[in-house]
Design a protein around this motif. Structure first.
Motif, PDB file in Angstrom:
ATOM      1  N   ILE A  33       0.831  -1.204   0.000  1.00 28.09           N
ATOM      2  CA  ILE A  33       0.000   0.000   0.000  1.00 28.09           C
ATOM      3  C   ILE A  33       0.867   1.256   0.000  1.00 28.09           C
ATOM      4  O   ILE A  33       0.560   2.246  -0.677  1.00 28.09           O
ATOM      5  CB  ILE A  33      -0.933   0.005   1.241  1.00 28.09           C
ATOM      6  CG1 ILE A  33      -2.003  -1.081   1.110  1.00 28.09           C
ATOM      7  CG2 ILE A  33      -1.574   1.371   1.435  1.00 28.09           C
ATOM      8  CD1 ILE A  33      -2.930  -0.913  -0.049  1.00 28.09           C
ATOM      9  N   LYS A  34       1.964   1.221   0.749  1.00 27.19           N
ATOM     10  CA  LYS A  34       2.860   2.381   0.842  1.00 27.19           C
ATOM     11  C   LYS A  34       3.542   2.698  -0.488  1.00 27.19           C
ATOM     12  O   LYS A  34       3.949   3.830  -0.732  1.00 27.19           O
ATOM     13  CB  LYS A  34       3.925   2.118   1.916  1.00 27.19           C
ATOM     14  CG  LYS A  34       3.376   2.097   3.339  1.00 27.19           C
ATOM     15  CD  LYS A  34       4.469   1.747   4.340  1.00 27.19           C
ATOM     16  CE  LYS A  34       3.901   1.671   5.756  1.00 27.19           C
ATOM     17  NZ  LYS A  34       4.926   1.260   6.751  1.00 27.19           N
ATOM     18  N   GLU A  36       2.082   2.211  -3.504  1.00 30.07           N
ATOM     19  CA  GLU A  36       1.100   2.525  -4.543  1.00 30.07           C
ATOM     20  C   GLU A  36       0.701   4.001  -4.561  1.00 30.07           C
ATOM     21  O   GLU A  36       0.545   4.626  -3.518  1.00 30.07           O
ATOM     22  CB  GLU A  36      -0.141   1.650  -4.344  1.00 30.07           C
ATOM     23  CG  GLU A  36       0.158   0.173  -4.525  1.00 30.07           C
ATOM     24  CD  GLU A  36      -0.982  -0.727  -4.111  1.00 30.07           C
ATOM     25  OE1 GLU A  36      -0.801  -1.956  -4.175  1.00 30.07           O
ATOM     26  OE2 GLU A  36      -2.042  -0.212  -3.697  1.00 30.07           O
ATOM     27  N   LYS A  37       0.527   4.511  -5.780  1.00 33.74           N
ATOM     28  CA  LYS A  37       0.120   5.912  -5.946  1.00 33.74           C
ATOM     29  C   LYS A  37      -1.187   6.045  -6.737  1.00 33.74           C
ATOM     30  O   LYS A  37      -2.038   6.867  -6.414  1.00 33.74           O
ATOM     31  CB  LYS A  37       1.230   6.696  -6.650  1.00 33.74           C
ATOM     32  CG  LYS A  37       2.504   6.828  -5.821  1.00 33.74           C
ATOM     33  CD  LYS A  37       3.547   7.641  -6.557  1.00 33.74           C
ATOM     34  CE  LYS A  37       4.814   7.781  -5.701  1.00 33.74           C
ATOM     35  NZ  LYS A  37       5.864   8.564  -6.412  1.00 33.74           N
ATOM     36  N   VAL A  39      -4.516   3.947  -8.549  1.00 39.29           N
ATOM     37  CA  VAL A  39      -5.284   2.698  -8.567  1.00 39.29           C
ATOM     38  C   VAL A  39      -6.455   2.835  -9.547  1.00 39.29           C
ATOM     39  O   VAL A  39      -7.119   3.878  -9.587  1.00 39.29           O
ATOM     40  CB  VAL A  39      -5.834   2.374  -7.153  1.00 39.29           C
ATOM     41  CG1 VAL A  39      -6.669   1.104  -7.175  1.00 39.29           C
ATOM     42  CG2 VAL A  39      -4.683   2.241  -6.160  1.00 39.29           C
ATOM     43  N   TYR A  88      -7.978   9.248   1.423  1.00 35.79           N
ATOM     44  CA  TYR A  88      -7.239   8.106   0.911  1.00 35.79           C
ATOM     45  C   TYR A  88      -5.785   8.429   0.565  1.00 35.79           C
ATOM     46  O   TYR A  88      -5.450   9.558   0.205  1.00 35.79           O
ATOM     47  CB  TYR A  88      -7.963   7.533  -0.308  1.00 35.79           C
ATOM     48  CG  TYR A  88      -9.397   7.178  -0.012  1.00 35.79           C
ATOM     49  CD1 TYR A  88      -9.703   6.249   0.982  1.00 35.79           C
ATOM     50  CD2 TYR A  88     -10.450   7.783  -0.678  1.00 35.79           C
ATOM     51  CE1 TYR A  88     -11.022   5.928   1.283  1.00 35.79           C
ATOM     52  CE2 TYR A  88     -11.771   7.467  -0.378  1.00 35.79           C
ATOM     53  CZ  TYR A  88     -12.045   6.543   0.604  1.00 35.79           C
ATOM     54  OH  TYR A  88     -13.356   6.244   0.904  1.00 35.79           O
ATOM     55  N   SER A  89      -4.945   7.419   0.650  1.00 37.28           N
ATOM     56  CA  SER A  89      -3.504   7.577   0.436  1.00 37.28           C
ATOM     57  C   SER A  89      -3.115   7.471  -1.041  1.00 37.28           C
ATOM     58  O   SER A  89      -1.953   7.662  -1.388  1.00 37.28           O
ATOM     59  CB  SER A  89      -2.749   6.508   1.237  1.00 37.28           C
ATOM     60  OG  SER A  89      -3.146   5.201   0.830  1.00 37.28           O
ATOM     61  N   VAL A  90      -4.076   7.151  -1.900  1.00 35.56           N
ATOM     62  CA  VAL A  90      -3.804   7.011  -3.339  1.00 35.56           C
ATOM     63  C   VAL A  90      -4.809   7.831  -4.132  1.00 35.56           C
ATOM     64  O   VAL A  90      -5.822   8.289  -3.587  1.00 35.56           O
ATOM     65  CB  VAL A  90      -3.904   5.530  -3.785  1.00 35.56           C
ATOM     66  CG1 VAL A  90      -2.836   4.691  -3.110  1.00 35.56           C
ATOM     67  CG2 VAL A  90      -5.299   4.972  -3.510  1.00 35.56           C
ATOM     68  N   TYR A 208      -6.778   1.721   1.754  1.00 33.20           N
ATOM     69  CA  TYR A 208      -6.283   3.044   1.354  1.00 33.20           C
ATOM     70  C   TYR A 208      -6.757   4.183   2.245  1.00 33.20           C
ATOM     71  O   TYR A 208      -6.424   5.333   2.018  1.00 33.20           O
ATOM     72  CB  TYR A 208      -6.688   3.330  -0.109  1.00 33.20           C
ATOM     73  CG  TYR A 208      -6.105   2.342  -1.071  1.00 33.20           C
ATOM     74  CD1 TYR A 208      -4.724   2.146  -1.166  1.00 33.20           C
ATOM     75  CD2 TYR A 208      -6.934   1.576  -1.901  1.00 33.20           C
ATOM     76  CE1 TYR A 208      -4.187   1.233  -2.049  1.00 33.20           C
ATOM     77  CE2 TYR A 208      -6.395   0.654  -2.792  1.00 33.20           C
ATOM     78  CZ  TYR A 208      -5.024   0.488  -2.860  1.00 33.20           C
ATOM     79  OH  TYR A 208      -4.498  -0.424  -3.746  1.00 33.20           O
ATOM     80  N   ASP A 209      -7.548   3.843   3.240  1.00 33.28           N
ATOM     81  CA  ASP A 209      -8.019   4.860   4.180  1.00 33.28           C
ATOM     82  C   ASP A 209      -6.849   5.325   5.039  1.00 33.28           C
ATOM     83  O   ASP A 209      -6.160   4.526   5.642  1.00 33.28           O
ATOM     84  CB  ASP A 209      -9.125   4.267   5.067  1.00 33.28           C
ATOM     85  CG  ASP A 209      -9.913   5.349   5.784  1.00 33.28           C
ATOM     86  OD1 ASP A 209      -9.298   6.331   6.240  1.00 33.28           O
ATOM     87  OD2 ASP A 209     -11.144   5.210   5.901  1.00 33.28           O
ATOM     88  N   ASN A 210      -6.625   6.655   5.079  1.00 30.68           N
ATOM     89  CA  ASN A 210      -5.515   7.208   5.866  1.00 30.68           C
ATOM     90  C   ASN A 210      -5.649   6.946   7.352  1.00 30.68           C
ATOM     91  O   ASN A 210      -4.659   6.920   8.084  1.00 30.68           O
ATOM     92  CB  ASN A 210      -5.404   8.726   5.625  1.00 30.68           C
ATOM     93  CG  ASN A 210      -4.774   9.033   4.290  1.00 30.68           C
ATOM     94  OD1 ASN A 210      -3.809   8.394   3.895  1.00 30.68           O
ATOM     95  ND2 ASN A 210      -5.332   9.995   3.583  1.00 30.68           N
TER      96      ASN A 210
END
Length: 211
Positions: A33-34, A36-37, A39, A88-90, A208-210
Motif C-alpha cells: 500500500i505504501k 502505490e500511488k 489505482v 485516501y492515500s492514493v 487506502y483509508d488514511n
C-alpha cells in the motif's frame, strides 16, 4: 435452559454475521500500500439470475442489464471514492480513462481472461480494484411494489445478492485484499445505494483509508 438458549442464539448470530461479511488481507498488504500511488477501478462482473424464471424472460435483455449494471457500479464506486479523496492515500484513475484504455488494449471483454498485472500494465497503474456482484431475483418488481403497499411504505425485498471487492497488486497481480458481503436488494436500491452500503461496511478495513 434459558442460558443454553441464549448461547445458541448468540452462536447462530455470530455464524450468520461471519457468513455475511468476510475480509482477507495479504501479509505484505501494508508494505505494498505504501508503494502505490494510482489505482484503477475495473468494471464489475455482474450476474443477474432468477429463483423462478419470469414468463417474459429475455436473455439478451438480461445480458444487457448485467453490462449496464457493471459500468454503473464501477462509476458509482469512483464517484464515492472521489467524494472522499482526501481520506485516501492514493488517487483513483478516472473510470472513463480506464475503460478507454481497456478497449484500446482489447481487454474490455476479456477482463476475466487476463491477469491483474497485465491489466494494470495496460492501464499504467500500481494496483487494480475489481469486483463481482451476483444477485438472485426472488420476486418481481410489481410483486415487491404490491407487498410494499400492503405492508405500508416502500422497499419491498426483491432478491438477495453477494458482493465481492478485491485489490490486486499491479506488478505481480497477487491478491492483496478481499472483501465479501451478502446483502438484500429491494425496489428502491440503485447502484449508488449498493456501493454506499458496501463502502460503509468496508470503511473501517479499506486499505487506502488514511485513518
Amino acid at each position: 435452559m434459558k442460558k443454553y438458549l441464549l448461547f445458541a442464539i448468540l452462536m447462530l448470530t455470530a455464524v450468520k454475521t461471519a457468513a455475511q461479511k468476510q475480509i482477507f488481507e495479504a501479509t505484505n498488504l501494508q508494505e505494498k500500500i505504501k508503494e502505490e500511488k494510482t489505482v484503477a477501478i475495473l468494471p464489475f462482473d455482474v450476474t443477474i439470475t432468477y429463483k423462478k424464471i419470469p414468463k417474459n424472460f429475455d436473455k439478451e435483455e438480461n445480458d444487457a442489464q448485467e453490462i449496464k449494471m457493471s459500468k454503473n457500479i464501477q462509476s458509482s464506486m469512483y464517484t464515492f471514492l472521489l467524494r472522499k479523496k482526501d481520506k485516501y492515500s492514493v488517487t483513483f484513475q478516472d473510470v472513463d480513462k480506464t475503460n478507454i484504455l481497456l478497449k484500446k488494449a482489447g481487454l474490455m471483454d476479456k477482463i476475466d481472461e487476463s491477469t491483474k498485472d497485465e491489466i494494470a500494465k495496460a492501464l499504467g497503474v500500481d494496483a487494480v480494484i475489481g469486483g463481482k456482484y451476483e444477485i438472485e431475483q426472488t420476486k418481481s418488481e410489481a410483486g415487491a411494489i404490491a407487498s410494499a403497499v400492503l405492508l405500508g411504505g416502500f422497499g419491498g425485498k426483491t432478491g438477495t445478492g453477494t458482493l465481492t471487492l478485491t485489490i490486486n497488486d499491479g506488478q505481480s497481480g497477487d491478491l492483496l485484499w478481499r472483501f465479501f458481503k451478502t446483502l438484500d436488494d429491494n425496489i428502491m436500491t440503485s447502484t449508488d445505494d449498493v456501493v454506499e452500503h458496501m463502502m460503509r461496511k468496508v470503511s473501517r478495513n479499506f486499505p487506502y483509508d488514511n485513518k
